[in-house]
Design an enzyme around this catalytic site. Structure first.
Site, PDB file in Angstrom:
ATOM      1  N   CYS A   2       0.873  -1.171   0.000  1.00  0.00           N
ATOM      2  CA  CYS A   2       0.000   0.000   0.000  1.00  0.00           C
ATOM      3  C   CYS A   2       0.906   1.215   0.000  1.00  0.00           C
ATOM      4  O   CYS A   2       1.608   1.474   0.979  1.00  0.00           O
ATOM      5  CB  CYS A   2      -0.918   0.010   1.217  1.00  0.00           C
ATOM      6  SG  CYS A   2      -1.993   1.462   1.289  1.00  0.00           S
ATOM      7  N   GLU A 105      -3.273   1.088  -6.560  1.00  0.00           N
ATOM      8  CA  GLU A 105      -2.210   0.200  -6.999  1.00  0.00           C
ATOM      9  C   GLU A 105      -2.003   0.421  -8.498  1.00  0.00           C
ATOM     10  O   GLU A 105      -2.836   1.058  -9.162  1.00  0.00           O
ATOM     11  CB  GLU A 105      -2.540  -1.269  -6.719  1.00  0.00           C
ATOM     12  CG  GLU A 105      -2.434  -1.676  -5.253  1.00  0.00           C
ATOM     13  CD  GLU A 105      -1.028  -1.597  -4.688  1.00  0.00           C
ATOM     14  OE1 GLU A 105      -0.085  -1.260  -5.449  1.00  0.00           O
ATOM     15  OE2 GLU A 105      -0.861  -1.848  -3.489  1.00  0.00           O
TER      16      GLU A 105
END
Length: 222
Positions: A2, A105
């Site tokens: 993350c 992402e």
């Protein structure tokens, strides 16, 4: 992993949802592009009292002489967090929750161009990422409260985008992760349910850590 996320809920709503006393220095919201080293919202539990606080995203181990004395530790791997010297004490005694409306992402196209995706919970406004935190003080008195987000292997639903994902803690387990409900928090460090998140492409503008605005999380067809 993350490396970027968003949080759009008003602080007042999260204070109520978490049942936490708010600090006076909480970061401004909404924020559609929260980046490493930014201040993030986090929930701690100390002596049975939950606190809603601001932490620097980028965990600083106690032996660092300066914030940049080693790698920038924004994530802690669930598989090794209990053994890594940087994280093992925090994993036992200093766990936190980091609320997020969604996270980003990237994949790559055939030419190597980075393609951003926004990943958000379906049917709910936010999730709580598992985190660990650490107070750090330099020799000249600079004091920082810092954190890292715990990650695990991606579930099948998101594995085509990235092989890692944040550990999410469901509301019934908040107390267990925060240390309010005894031992056993390690069982929470697993991939999210397959139906928790939805994902779609977003504008490459978010590739810049200076980009901001609600359009960053709008679907993108380009």
């Amino acid at each position: 992993m993350c490396g970027r996320f968003a949080l759009t809920l008003p602080p007042e709503a999260m204070v109520q949802l978490f049942g936490a006393a708010p600090a006076n220095d909480l970061p401004e919201l909404p924020n559609w592009n929260i980046c490493p080293t930014n201040a993030v919202h986090a929930v701690l539990s100390q002596e049975g009292t939950r606190r809603f606080v601001s932490l620097r995203w980028g965990f600083i181990p106690v032996w660092y002489k300066s914030p940049g004395d080693g790698p920038l530790l924004i994530n802690a791997r669930a598989e090794t967090i209990a053994e890594k010297p940087a994280f093992r004490q925090a994993a036992r005694a200093r766990r936190c929750l980091v609320p997020a409306s969604g996270f980003y992402e990237w994949t790559k196209d055939g030419d190597g161009k980075r393609l951003p995706w926004y990943i958000h919970p379906e049917g709910q406004e936010f999730v709580a990422f598992a985190g660990v935190w650490q107070d750090w003080t330099s020799a000249d008195g600079l004091a920082l409260s810092t954190c890292a987000i715990v990650t695990t292997e991606a579930n099948e639903a998101l594995g085509h985008i990235h092989h890692r994902m944040p550990v999410t803690v469901a509301e019934p387990d908040w107390g267990l992760w925060l240390g309010e409900a005894g031992h056993g928090a390690a069982v929470l460090m697993r991939p999210a349910p397959e139906d928790l998140f939805a994902a779609y492409r977003v504008d490459p503008r978010v590739n810049s850590n200076r980009a901001e605005g609600p359009e960053l999380i709008e679907p993108f067809d380009g």
